[in-house]
Write a protein that holds these residues in place. Structure first.
Motif, mmCIF file in Angstrom:
data_model
loop_
_atom_site.group_PDB
_atom_site.id
_atom_site.type_symbol
_atom_site.label_atom_id
_atom_site.label_comp_id
_atom_site.label_asym_id
_atom_site.label_seq_id
_atom_site.Cartn_x
_atom_site.Cartn_y
_atom_site.Cartn_z
ATOM 1 N N LYS A 175 57.674 45.544 25.198
ATOM 2 C CA LYS A 175 56.690 46.058 24.246
ATOM 3 C C LYS A 175 57.199 45.742 22.844
ATOM 4 C CE LYS A 175 53.849 48.176 27.114
ATOM 5 N NZ LYS A 175 53.734 49.631 27.242
ATOM 6 N N GLN A 200 56.641 50.090 20.141
ATOM 7 C CA GLN A 200 57.005 51.436 20.592
ATOM 8 C C GLN A 200 58.339 51.829 19.951
ATOM 9 O OE1 GLN A 200 54.503 51.289 24.776
ATOM 10 N NE2 GLN A 200 56.724 51.456 24.932
ATOM 11 N N SER A 245 50.604 47.026 28.661
ATOM 12 C CA SER A 245 50.669 47.789 29.914
ATOM 13 C C SER A 245 49.787 47.199 31.017
ATOM 14 C CB SER A 245 50.258 49.239 29.666
ATOM 15 O OG SER A 245 51.173 49.846 28.783
ATOM 16 N N GLY A 257 59.906 47.791 29.665
ATOM 17 C CA GLY A 257 59.026 48.364 28.651
ATOM 18 C C GLY A 257 58.310 49.598 29.156
ATOM 19 N N THR A 258 59.012 50.722 29.174
ATOM 20 C CA THR A 258 58.450 52.031 29.564
ATOM 21 C C THR A 258 57.570 51.918 30.814
ATOM 22 O OG1 THR A 258 56.554 51.793 28.025
ATOM 23 C CG2 THR A 258 58.516 52.906 27.177
ATOM 24 N N TYR A 259 58.084 51.213 31.809
ATOM 25 C CA TYR A 259 57.311 50.843 32.997
ATOM 26 C C TYR A 259 57.595 51.825 34.140
ATOM 27 C CZ TYR A 259 55.107 47.193 35.962
ATOM 28 O OH TYR A 259 54.276 46.478 36.780
ATOM 29 N N SER A 275 47.659 52.207 32.136
ATOM 30 C CA SER A 275 48.866 53.047 32.139
ATOM 31 C C SER A 275 48.696 54.250 33.065
ATOM 32 C CB SER A 275 49.172 53.538 30.724
ATOM 33 O OG SER A 275 48.217 54.508 30.317
ATOM 34 N N THR A 276 49.805 54.798 33.508
ATOM 35 C CA THR A 276 49.750 55.990 34.366
ATOM 36 C C THR A 276 49.217 57.214 33.607
ATOM 37 O OG1 THR A 276 52.117 56.284 33.975
ATOM 38 C CG2 THR A 276 51.493 55.267 36.044
ATOM 39 N N TYR A 292 49.586 51.741 22.388
ATOM 40 C CA TYR A 292 49.634 53.095 21.844
ATOM 41 C C TYR A 292 49.599 53.082 20.325
ATOM 42 C CZ TYR A 292 50.694 53.945 26.657
ATOM 43 O OH TYR A 292 50.613 53.957 28.021
ATOM 44 N N THR A 343 50.658 59.716 26.291
ATOM 45 C CA THR A 343 51.496 58.804 27.061
ATOM 46 C C THR A 343 52.858 59.505 27.264
ATOM 47 O OG1 THR A 343 52.404 56.598 27.312
ATOM 48 C CG2 THR A 343 52.353 57.447 25.062
ATOM 49 N N ASP A 344 53.892 58.732 27.568
ATOM 50 C CA ASP A 344 55.199 59.335 27.818
ATOM 51 C C ASP A 344 55.767 59.993 26.554
ATOM 52 O OD1 ASP A 344 54.813 58.063 30.218
ATOM 53 O OD2 ASP A 344 56.035 56.323 29.663
ATOM 54 N N GLU A 385 57.843 60.286 34.848
ATOM 55 C CA GLU A 385 57.659 58.847 34.662
ATOM 56 C C GLU A 385 59.023 58.164 34.721
ATOM 57 O OE1 GLU A 385 54.463 57.770 34.241
ATOM 58 O OE2 GLU A 385 53.631 59.787 34.028
ATOM 59 N N TYR A 431 61.398 55.236 34.595
ATOM 60 C CA TYR A 431 61.297 53.874 34.056
ATOM 61 C C TYR A 431 62.094 52.883 34.897
ATOM 62 C CZ TYR A 431 59.257 55.593 29.652
ATOM 63 O OH TYR A 431 58.450 56.142 28.708
#
Ligand code: GLU
Length: 304
Positions: free
Chosen positions: A70, A73, A115, A132-134, A183-184, A204, A221-222, A247, A249
């Motif tokens: 990303k 972020q 994402s 990346g925050t996955y 995204s989740t 985001y 988001t997270d 979440e 990662y």
């Protein structure tokens, strides 16, 4: 004429000085993020070989790694628009992995992937791995592989500082909430809080712009991502409530490349043991006010 030019030069200098100072208040968090001098040096494993991994072999032949990340972020994955240099905790994870795979720091090329496009980028071989925050989950595991987890985040809410009605997801009915497509957190609001007026953008940072211009009431988001945005503009935005999901990662890899996944799991474990993980965390994500946690246990699921 000369005088006009001098005045113009003085004005330009003032502008440059103001930009260099970040125009921030005294004591505000560093605008440019990570403390470069506090980052660990990762030892490149020059003799490393992974012939069972197609991805590794291809990268070796090519002479560099292509890593998805990303770029917007704070403290996680940020690209400096002036230099093109990426920084943040996810970027450090990517760098420590590269060193363990035998790649010198100047042989990593970062590529920004949103994402919604991560699975396709891994499936098409556009990137070798993704940091990346996955979030690791079973649905995504059908499409890609995951090393890790290397960090545990949780879904949260970001609102303007003058917002007094939103304290948690239960308060979102009738409110406009923004998240990233694919995204989740987006999926969770759509499934569990259908009364919320949900909107999606690619990133985001677009959601945050919309929050600041009163187009939306909240960004979800997270917490790790939201705290970074809040830390950069504490007068404008705040994170509210408690995290309402888990979440974990992971590092995304092509699904069939079990060898790469196992090697990355080993590399993560080693960097957690030798202190690099903690040092990297403290110099990056730690700056948004999160103390370094104990990293979650690595999920070494069997080859698929
Ligand atoms: N961790 C969540 C996800 O993977 C949200 C952050 C993101 O979109 O990267 O969907």
């Amino acid at each position: 004429m000369l005088r006009t030019r001098n005045i113009a030069a003085v004005l330009a200098c003032l502008l440059i000085a103001a930009l260099a100072a970040g125009c921030g208040r005294e004591g505000s968090p560093p605008v440019k993020g990570p403390k470069a001098e506090a980052l660990p040096d990762y030892t490149v494993d020059t003799g490393f070989e992974l012939p069972e991994s197609k991805t590794w072999k291809k990268a070796k032949r090519r002479g560099h790694l292509v890593v998805g990340a990303k770029e917007d972020q704070p403290y996680l994955g940020e690209k400096d628009p002036a230099t093109g240099v990426y920084s943040g905790f996810d970027i450090e994870i990517a760098r420590m992995m590269a060193a363990s795979l035998g790649f010198e720091p100047d042989t990593i090329r970062f590529r920004t992937i949103a994402s919604a496009n991560r699975e396709t980028a891994l499936q098409n071989g556009q990137i070798d791995y993704y940091v990346g925050t996955y979030t690791i989950n079973d649905m995504r595991k059908k499409l890609v592989g995951f090393a890790g987890p290397y960090y545990m985040a949780g879904q949260g809410l970001l609102v303007r500082t003058d917002e007094n009605d939103i304290h948690g997801p239960q308060d979102l009915a009738g409110k406009t909430v923004c998240s990233a497509a694919g995204s989740t957190p987006y999926q969770r609001i759509a499934a569990d809080y259908p009364e919320a007026d949900l909107v999606a953008y690619d990133t985001y940072s677009i959601c945050v712009d919309n929050l600041l211009t009163f187009q939306v009431d909240a960004v979800t988001t997270d917490d790790a991502i939201l705290l970074g945005f809040a830390a950069k503009a504490p007068d404008e935005m705040k994170v509210v409530g408690k995290p309402f999901s888990e979440e974990p990662y992971g590092i995304g890899v092509p699904r069939s490349d079990n060898a790469l996944r196992f090697a990355l799991n080993d590399a993560l474990e080693e960097n957690e043991k030798n202190g690099n993980w903690k040092k990297a965390f403290e110099a990056t994500l730690g700056l948004s006010g999160v103390p370094a946690p104990t990293p979650p246990p690595i999920d070494r699921y069997p080859a698929n």
